[in-house]
Design a protein around this motif. Structure first.
Motif, PDB file in Angstrom:
ATOM      1  N   VAL A   1       0.806  -1.142   0.093  1.00  0.00           N
ATOM      2  CA  VAL A   1       0.067  -0.068   0.107  1.00  0.00           C
ATOM      3  C   VAL A   1       0.818   1.104   0.081  1.00  0.00           C
ATOM      4  CG1 VAL A   1      -1.605   1.409   1.478  1.00  0.00           C
ATOM      5  CG2 VAL A   1      -1.951  -1.149   1.187  1.00  0.00           C
ATOM      6  N   ARG A   2       1.788   1.116   0.859  1.00  0.00           N
ATOM      7  CA  ARG A   2       2.889   2.289   0.801  1.00  0.00           C
ATOM      8  C   ARG A   2       3.388   2.748  -0.587  1.00  0.00           C
ATOM      9  NH1 ARG A   2       5.478   2.158   5.596  1.00  0.00           N
ATOM     10  NH2 ARG A   2       6.605   0.326   4.963  1.00  0.00           N
ATOM     11  N   GLU A   3       3.960   1.491  -1.059  1.00  0.00           N
ATOM     12  CA  GLU A   3       4.367   1.706  -2.449  1.00  0.00           C
ATOM     13  C   GLU A   3       3.652   2.200  -3.503  1.00  0.00           C
ATOM     14  OE1 GLU A   3       6.718  -1.714  -3.801  1.00  0.00           O
ATOM     15  OE2 GLU A   3       7.839  -2.144  -1.949  1.00  0.00           O
ATOM     16  N   ALA A   4       2.349   1.960  -3.390  1.00  0.00           N
ATOM     17  CA  ALA A   4       1.228   2.230  -4.499  1.00  0.00           C
ATOM     18  C   ALA A   4       0.884   3.784  -4.191  1.00  0.00           C
ATOM     19  CB  ALA A   4       0.024   1.458  -4.299  1.00  0.00           C
ATOM     20  N   LEU A   5       0.763   4.347  -2.907  1.00  0.00           N
ATOM     21  CA  LEU A   5       0.518   5.617  -2.779  1.00  0.00           C
ATOM     22  C   LEU A   5       1.914   6.498  -2.809  1.00  0.00           C
ATOM     23  CD1 LEU A   5      -1.365   5.077   0.566  1.00  0.00           C
ATOM     24  CD2 LEU A   5      -2.042   5.843  -1.666  1.00  0.00           C
ATOM     25  N   SER A   6       3.234   5.807  -2.777  1.00  0.00           N
ATOM     26  CA  SER A   6       4.257   6.830  -3.105  1.00  0.00           C
ATOM     27  C   SER A   6       4.527   7.021  -4.530  1.00  0.00           C
ATOM     28  CB  SER A   6       5.423   6.175  -2.623  1.00  0.00           C
ATOM     29  OG  SER A   6       5.952   5.112  -3.361  1.00  0.00           O
ATOM     30  N   ASP A   7       3.898   6.022  -5.312  1.00  0.00           N
ATOM     31  CA  ASP A   7       3.996   6.292  -6.935  1.00  0.00           C
ATOM     32  C   ASP A   7       2.973   7.556  -7.148  1.00  0.00           C
ATOM     33  OD1 ASP A   7       5.790   4.360  -7.202  1.00  0.00           O
ATOM     34  OD2 ASP A   7       4.501   2.782  -7.800  1.00  0.00           O
ATOM     35  N   VAL A   8       1.975   7.715  -6.562  1.00  0.00           N
ATOM     36  CA  VAL A   8       1.064   8.674  -6.663  1.00  0.00           C
ATOM     37  C   VAL A   8       1.474  10.006  -6.140  1.00  0.00           C
ATOM     38  CG1 VAL A   8      -1.337   9.496  -6.146  1.00  0.00           C
ATOM     39  CG2 VAL A   8      -1.020   6.997  -6.754  1.00  0.00           C
ATOM     40  N   PHE A   9       2.061  10.008  -4.966  1.00  0.00           N
ATOM     41  CA  PHE A   9       2.542  11.219  -4.350  1.00  0.00           C
ATOM     42  C   PHE A   9       3.895  11.727  -4.616  1.00  0.00           C
ATOM     43  CE2 PHE A   9      -1.028  10.039  -1.817  1.00  0.00           C
ATOM     44  CZ  PHE A   9      -2.172  11.070  -2.157  1.00  0.00           C
ATOM     45  N   GLU A  10       4.851  11.157  -5.263  1.00  0.00           N
ATOM     46  CA  GLU A  10       6.023  11.336  -5.461  1.00  0.00           C
ATOM     47  C   GLU A  10       6.326  11.963  -6.841  1.00  0.00           C
ATOM     48  OE1 GLU A  10       8.761   7.957  -4.365  1.00  0.00           O
ATOM     49  OE2 GLU A  10       8.251   8.048  -2.558  1.00  0.00           O
TER      50      GLU A  10
ATOM     51  N   LEU B   1      21.965  23.598  -4.362  1.00  0.00           N
ATOM     52  CA  LEU B   1      22.308  22.605  -3.511  1.00  0.00           C
ATOM     53  C   LEU B   1      22.514  21.279  -4.485  1.00  0.00           C
ATOM     54  CD1 LEU B   1      19.562  22.833  -0.925  1.00  0.00           C
ATOM     55  CD2 LEU B   1      22.028  23.233  -0.669  1.00  0.00           C
ATOM     56  N   HIS B   2      21.860  21.327  -5.910  1.00  0.00           N
ATOM     57  CA  HIS B   2      21.868  19.924  -6.660  1.00  0.00           C
ATOM     58  C   HIS B   2      21.496  20.296  -8.082  1.00  0.00           C
ATOM     59  CE1 HIS B   2      21.827  15.917  -7.965  1.00  0.00           C
ATOM     60  NE2 HIS B   2      20.431  16.208  -8.481  1.00  0.00           N
ATOM     61  N   GLU B   3      22.327  19.850  -8.777  1.00  0.00           N
ATOM     62  CA  GLU B   3      21.663  19.953 -10.442  1.00  0.00           C
ATOM     63  C   GLU B   3      21.731  18.504 -10.865  1.00  0.00           C
ATOM     64  OE1 GLU B   3      23.231  23.010 -13.118  1.00  0.00           O
ATOM     65  OE2 GLU B   3      24.410  23.841 -11.264  1.00  0.00           O
ATOM     66  N   GLY B   4      20.516  18.097 -11.435  1.00  0.00           N
ATOM     67  CA  GLY B   4      20.492  16.795 -12.195  1.00  0.00           C
ATOM     68  C   GLY B   4      19.019  16.062 -11.573  1.00  0.00           C
ATOM     69  N   PRO B   5      19.056  14.870 -11.791  1.00  0.00           N
ATOM     70  CA  PRO B   5      17.885  14.179 -11.410  1.00  0.00           C
ATOM     71  C   PRO B   5      17.636  14.172  -9.900  1.00  0.00           C
ATOM     72  CG  PRO B   5      19.644  12.654 -12.500  1.00  0.00           C
ATOM     73  CD  PRO B   5      20.473  13.869 -12.181  1.00  0.00           C
ATOM     74  N   VAL B   6      16.470  14.224  -9.570  1.00  0.00           N
ATOM     75  CA  VAL B   6      15.918  14.321  -8.194  1.00  0.00           C
ATOM     76  C   VAL B   6      14.506  13.407  -8.028  1.00  0.00           C
ATOM     77  CG1 VAL B   6      14.627  16.756  -8.508  1.00  0.00           C
ATOM     78  CG2 VAL B   6      15.619  15.723  -6.119  1.00  0.00           C
ATOM     79  N   ARG B   7      14.268  12.966  -6.775  1.00  0.00           N
ATOM     80  CA  ARG B   7      13.098  12.403  -6.621  1.00  0.00           C
ATOM     81  C   ARG B   7      12.494  13.107  -5.323  1.00  0.00           C
ATOM     82  NH1 ARG B   7      12.866   6.477  -4.430  1.00  0.00           N
ATOM     83  NH2 ARG B   7      11.019   6.680  -2.955  1.00  0.00           N
ATOM     84  N   ILE B   8      11.291  13.550  -5.489  1.00  0.00           N
ATOM     85  CA  ILE B   8      10.725  14.390  -4.462  1.00  0.00           C
ATOM     86  C   ILE B   8       9.769  13.352  -3.656  1.00  0.00           C
ATOM     87  CG2 ILE B   8       9.382  16.289  -3.631  1.00  0.00           C
ATOM     88  CD1 ILE B   8      10.285  17.756  -6.117  1.00  0.00           C
ATOM     89  N   LYS B   9      10.123  13.093  -2.515  1.00  0.00           N
ATOM     90  CA  LYS B   9       9.312  11.954  -1.868  1.00  0.00           C
ATOM     91  C   LYS B   9       8.085  12.492  -1.446  1.00  0.00           C
ATOM     92  CE  LYS B   9      11.891   8.794  -0.038  1.00  0.00           C
ATOM     93  NZ  LYS B   9      12.768   7.706   0.635  1.00  0.00           N
ATOM     94  N   ALA B  10       7.156  11.511  -0.936  1.00  0.00           N
ATOM     95  CA  ALA B  10       5.827  11.921  -0.551  1.00  0.00           C
ATOM     96  C   ALA B  10       6.004  12.555   0.830  1.00  0.00           C
ATOM     97  CB  ALA B  10       5.100  10.687  -0.447  1.00  0.00           C
ATOM     98  N   ASN B  11       6.842  12.398   1.523  1.00  0.00           N
ATOM     99  CA  ASN B  11       7.101  13.192   2.902  1.00  0.00           C
ATOM    100  C   ASN B  11       7.816  14.337   3.021  1.00  0.00           C
ATOM    101  OD1 ASN B  11       9.741  12.260   2.408  1.00  0.00           O
ATOM    102  ND2 ASN B  11       9.722  10.925   4.465  1.00  0.00           N
ATOM    103  N   GLY B  12       8.224  14.744   1.510  1.00  0.00           N
ATOM    104  CA  GLY B  12       8.909  16.144   1.421  1.00  0.00           C
ATOM    105  C   GLY B  12      10.237  16.126   1.128  1.00  0.00           C
ATOM    106  N   TRP B  13      11.099  15.111   1.579  1.00  0.00           N
ATOM    107  CA  TRP B  13      12.252  14.812   1.361  1.00  0.00           C
ATOM    108  C   TRP B  13      12.701  14.714  -0.027  1.00  0.00           C
ATOM    109  CZ3 TRP B  13      16.123  14.635   5.216  1.00  0.00           C
ATOM    110  CH2 TRP B  13      15.915  14.910   6.707  1.00  0.00           C
TER     111      TRP B  13
END
Length: 70
Positions: free
Chosen positions: A8-17, A35-47
């Protein structure tokens, strides 16, 4: 049947990330501190997760600019 919590967590993270192939992460409103240039993943918790696995706190990041790739 109840789905396992991890599934369930993985399914929701795909929606909110969000994932950006090319982005610039700034620490200030003026865009002077990058701070960074390039690929980035914004996680559901904001990190923000960088390709190296390093995490950037939402408190350290002011904004992220996505760079169009086409």
């Amino acid at each position: 049947m109840i789905a396992p919590a991890e599934a369930v967590r993985e399914a929701l993270s795909d929606v909110f990330e969000e994932r950006y192939e090319v982005a610039v992460v700034y620490a200030d409103a003026d865009g002077e501190t990058v701070l960074h240039e390039g690929p980035v993943r914004i996680k559901a918790n904001g990190w923000l997760e960088l390709p190296s696995g390093r995490l950037l706190s939402p408190e350290a990041v002011h904004h992220v600019d996505r760079v169009p790739t086409d």
